[in-house]
Design an enzyme around this catalytic site. Structure first.
Site, PDB file in Angstrom:
ATOM      1  N   ILE A 165       0.928   2.435  -3.920  1.00  0.00           N
ATOM      2  CA  ILE A 165       0.095   2.185  -5.115  1.00  0.00           C
ATOM      3  C   ILE A 165       0.625   3.070  -6.291  1.00  0.00           C
ATOM      4  O   ILE A 165       1.012   2.468  -7.478  1.00  0.00           O
ATOM      5  CB  ILE A 165      -1.268   2.740  -4.887  1.00  0.00           C
ATOM      6  CG1 ILE A 165      -1.858   2.037  -4.031  1.00  0.00           C
ATOM      7  CG2 ILE A 165      -2.237   2.310  -6.132  1.00  0.00           C
ATOM      8  CD1 ILE A 165      -3.390   2.600  -3.467  1.00  0.00           C
TER       9      ILE A 165
ATOM     10  N   ARG B 268     -12.008  -9.064  -5.664  1.00  0.00           N
ATOM     11  CA  ARG B 268     -11.749  -9.685  -4.446  1.00  0.00           C
ATOM     12  C   ARG B 268     -12.725 -10.463  -4.414  1.00  0.00           C
ATOM     13  O   ARG B 268     -12.923 -11.925  -4.013  1.00  0.00           O
ATOM     14  CB  ARG B 268     -11.813  -8.637  -3.377  1.00  0.00           C
ATOM     15  CG  ARG B 268     -10.558  -7.884  -3.243  1.00  0.00           C
ATOM     16  CD  ARG B 268     -10.640  -6.907  -2.277  1.00  0.00           C
ATOM     17  NE  ARG B 268      -9.414  -6.233  -1.948  1.00  0.00           N
ATOM     18  CZ  ARG B 268      -9.202  -4.986  -1.452  1.00  0.00           C
ATOM     19  NH1 ARG B 268     -10.124  -4.142  -0.799  1.00  0.00           N
ATOM     20  NH2 ARG B 268      -7.865  -4.435  -1.043  1.00  0.00           N
TER      21      ARG B 268
ATOM     22  N   HIS C  14     -17.399   2.745  -1.732  1.00  0.00           N
ATOM     23  CA  HIS C  14     -16.463   1.700  -1.237  1.00  0.00           C
ATOM     24  C   HIS C  14     -16.254   1.865   0.141  1.00  0.00           C
ATOM     25  O   HIS C  14     -15.142   2.568   0.639  1.00  0.00           O
ATOM     26  CB  HIS C  14     -15.229   2.531  -2.246  1.00  0.00           C
ATOM     27  CG  HIS C  14     -13.983   1.669  -1.809  1.00  0.00           C
ATOM     28  ND1 HIS C  14     -13.871   0.480  -2.114  1.00  0.00           N
ATOM     29  CD2 HIS C  14     -12.702   2.089  -1.380  1.00  0.00           C
ATOM     30  CE1 HIS C  14     -12.622  -0.143  -1.729  1.00  0.00           C
ATOM     31  NE2 HIS C  14     -11.808   1.025  -1.139  1.00  0.00           N
TER      32      HIS C  14
HETATM   33  P1  A3D Z   1       0.927   5.794   0.461  1.00  0.00           P
HETATM   34  O1  A3D Z   1       1.951   4.827   0.187  1.00  0.00           O
HETATM   35  O2  A3D Z   1       0.940   6.796   1.715  1.00  0.00           O
HETATM   36  O3  A3D Z   1       1.215   6.799  -0.847  1.00  0.00           O
HETATM   37  C1  A3D Z   1       0.596   8.283  -0.962  1.00  0.00           C
HETATM   38  C2  A3D Z   1       1.537   9.413  -1.470  1.00  0.00           C
HETATM   39  O4  A3D Z   1       0.756  10.386  -1.651  1.00  0.00           O
HETATM   40  C3  A3D Z   1       2.776   9.410  -0.447  1.00  0.00           C
HETATM   41  O5  A3D Z   1       3.935   9.228  -1.353  1.00  0.00           O
HETATM   42  C4  A3D Z   1       2.528  11.048  -0.093  1.00  0.00           C
HETATM   43  O6  A3D Z   1       3.941  11.720   0.067  1.00  0.00           O
HETATM   44  C5  A3D Z   1       1.794  11.369  -1.348  1.00  0.00           C
HETATM   45  N1  A3D Z   1       1.099  12.790  -1.322  1.00  0.00           N
HETATM   46  C6  A3D Z   1       0.373  13.150  -0.028  1.00  0.00           C
HETATM   47  N2  A3D Z   1      -0.048  14.663  -0.282  1.00  0.00           N
HETATM   48  C7  A3D Z   1       0.185  14.863  -1.459  1.00  0.00           C
HETATM   49  C8  A3D Z   1       0.051  15.945  -2.281  1.00  0.00           C
HETATM   50  N3  A3D Z   1      -0.566  16.981  -2.035  1.00  0.00           N
HETATM   51  N4  A3D Z   1       0.410  15.698  -3.825  1.00  0.00           N
HETATM   52  C9  A3D Z   1       1.104  14.613  -4.339  1.00  0.00           C
HETATM   53  N5  A3D Z   1       1.287  13.399  -3.587  1.00  0.00           N
HETATM   54  C10 A3D Z   1       1.022  13.601  -2.241  1.00  0.00           C
HETATM   55  O7  A3D Z   1      -0.666   5.338   0.137  1.00  0.00           O
HETATM   56  P2  A3D Z   1      -0.856   4.180  -0.672  1.00  0.00           P
HETATM   57  O8  A3D Z   1      -0.458   4.310  -2.163  1.00  0.00           O
HETATM   58  O9  A3D Z   1      -0.973   3.049  -0.149  1.00  0.00           O
HETATM   59  O10 A3D Z   1      -2.521   4.826  -0.864  1.00  0.00           O
HETATM   60  C11 A3D Z   1      -3.037   5.840  -1.453  1.00  0.00           C
HETATM   61  C12 A3D Z   1      -4.468   6.045  -1.196  1.00  0.00           C
HETATM   62  O11 A3D Z   1      -5.361   5.160  -1.919  1.00  0.00           O
HETATM   63  C13 A3D Z   1      -4.883   6.263   0.243  1.00  0.00           C
HETATM   64  O12 A3D Z   1      -5.768   7.270   0.563  1.00  0.00           O
HETATM   65  C14 A3D Z   1      -5.596   5.072   0.293  1.00  0.00           C
HETATM   66  O13 A3D Z   1      -6.598   4.876   1.336  1.00  0.00           O
HETATM   67  C15 A3D Z   1      -6.230   4.654  -0.912  1.00  0.00           C
HETATM   68  N6  A3D Z   1      -6.827   3.571  -1.243  1.00  0.00           N
HETATM   69  C16 A3D Z   1      -7.838   3.208  -2.204  1.00  0.00           C
HETATM   70  C17 A3D Z   1      -8.113   1.941  -2.521  1.00  0.00           C
HETATM   71  C18 A3D Z   1      -9.525   1.764  -3.162  1.00  0.00           C
HETATM   72  O14 A3D Z   1      -9.963   0.771  -3.707  1.00  0.00           O
HETATM   73  C19 A3D Z   1     -10.343   2.897  -3.595  1.00  0.00           C
HETATM   74  C20 A3D Z   1      -7.497   0.914  -2.189  1.00  0.00           C
HETATM   75  C21 A3D Z   1      -6.341   0.906  -1.468  1.00  0.00           C
HETATM   76  C22 A3D Z   1      -5.804   2.253  -1.185  1.00  0.00           C
END
Ligand code: A3D
Length: 315
Positions: free
Chosen positions: A18, A158, A182
């Site tokens: 994201i 969605r 959520h």
């Molecule tokens: P991902 O691609 O794993 O990216 C997360 C990043 O966070 C990684 O690059 C990690 O290295 C980094 N990270 C971990 N710990 C730390 C820290 N202490 N400080 C800074 N960076 C750190 O995941 P993503 O981008 O796909 O998703 C991120 C989050 O969003 C997850 O918790 C998902 O569940 C959430 N999410 C929420 C929604 C909503 O609609 C609310 C939708 C989709 C995903």
């Protein structure tokens, strides 16, 4: 008279799926300079994504500076911070299953943001969303109207897409909102959903509408199942950037967001998905929309789930 303009600064904490997508969108929309921050172990990812986007500047024509870093000094004075730091779901997991690991991460991120950008508008995306945005506000101590969570824009997008697809019209013509937590108990509102002002209940039969509501509630899991590794990122990124843009450009946009409740809808003292107005003042207002009896009951069930998760955070 000479006037100089300073570019806005947007900090993206978490340079994963994201985070990287938001950096690209924010650059293409010329929202401001962008700082993509990750942990030291993933600093190369942050730097690599930033450089990759910079290298498309000559093609896309934008001038924003984009840097990758693991140093919070680079976040100093950010106007908007969007937080995705944490881990996403794997197939078979609920969002609440992430609370243990992501709580520690959000506490760590919040304690750093508190020092470097006390005036920022903070949008949390990390799941479980309602509990993580609560944690962000408690640990930073930032005003509640300057801390919010992104979920409603995505869940509503969605719902709008599924309704539009069912009716056979453009998604932007459908206005509909999803409120509440959520999670699987989120509340898609059909009583006020409309296509160009025409109630969707007159355009689709009850079985089709029920199937759309069920698909909306399970939409995040549908993508998790298809990807097999990670969760949705294009549409969550687009949703959060819409919220950031509303703040930076004082759009007074009506957008559903996880906002801190002070008696609205009969609830108090936690973050919950409700319609808001986002402008230069952050969450400038929470709008109370009329609900059907079924929607009121469903919202109460969702509020119960969020409250019990928040009570277990020990904050
Ligand atoms: P991902 O691609 O794993 O990216 C997360 C990043 O966070 C990684 O690059 C990690 O290295 C980094 N990270 C971990 N710990 C730390 C820290 N202490 N400080 C800074 N960076 C750190 O995941 P993503 O981008 O796909 O998703 C991120 C989050 O969003 C997850 O918790 C998902 O569940 C959430 N999410 C929420 C929604 C909503 O609609 C609310 C939708 C989709 C995903």
């Amino acid at each position: 008279m000479t006037t100089s303009y300073k570019r806005n600064k947007i900090a993206l904490i978490g340079a994963g799926m994201i985070g990287g997508t938001m950096a690209l969108l924010a650059a293409q929309k010329e929202l401001g300079d962008i700082v993509l921050l990750d942990i030291p172990l993933a600093e190369g990812t942050a730097k690599g994504k930033a450089l990759d986007i910079q290298e498309s500047r000559a093609i896309d024509g934008y001038d924003a500076e984009i840097i990758g870093t693991s140093d919070y000094a680079d976040v100093t004075g950010a106007d908007v911070v969007i937080v995705t730091a944490g881990v996403p779901r794997k197939p078979g997991m609920s969002r609440d299953d992430l609370v243990g690991i992501n709580l520690k991460i959000i506490k760590d991120v919040a304690s750093k943001l508190k020092e470097v950008c006390p005036k920022a508008f903070v949008i949390v995306i990390t799941n479980p969303l309602d509990a993580m945005v609560y944690t962000m506000q408690k640990v930073t101590g930032f005003p509640t109207h300057m801390v919010c969570g992104m979920a409603g824009v995505l869940d509503s997008a969605r719902l709008r897409y599924f309704l539009a697809d069912g009716i056979g019209i453009a998604a932007q013509n459908v206005q509909a909102m999803v409120l509440g937590g959520h999670g699987d108990s989120m509340v898609p509102l059909l009583s006020s959903a409309n296509a160009g002002g025409v109630p969707v209940t007159t355009l689709l039969d009850p079985e089709t509408l029920a199937a759309i509501v069920a698909r909306t509630r399970a939409a995040g899991g549908e993508i998790v199942g298809l990807l097999g590794n990670g969760s949705a990122f294009y549409s969550p990124a687009a949703a959060a950037i819409q919220m950031a843009e509303a703040y930076l450009n004082d759009k007074k946009a009506v957008l559903p967001a996880a906002a801190y409740l002070n008696g609205e809808y009969g609830y108090d003292g936690f973050y919950f998905g409700v319609p808001t107005i986002i402008g230069a003042g952050g969450i400038e207002k929470i709008i109370e929309t009329p609900l059907s009896d079924d929607e009121t009951k469903a919202l109460a069930a969702s509020a119960g789930e969020v409250k019990s998760l928040v009570a277990g955070l020990g904050l």
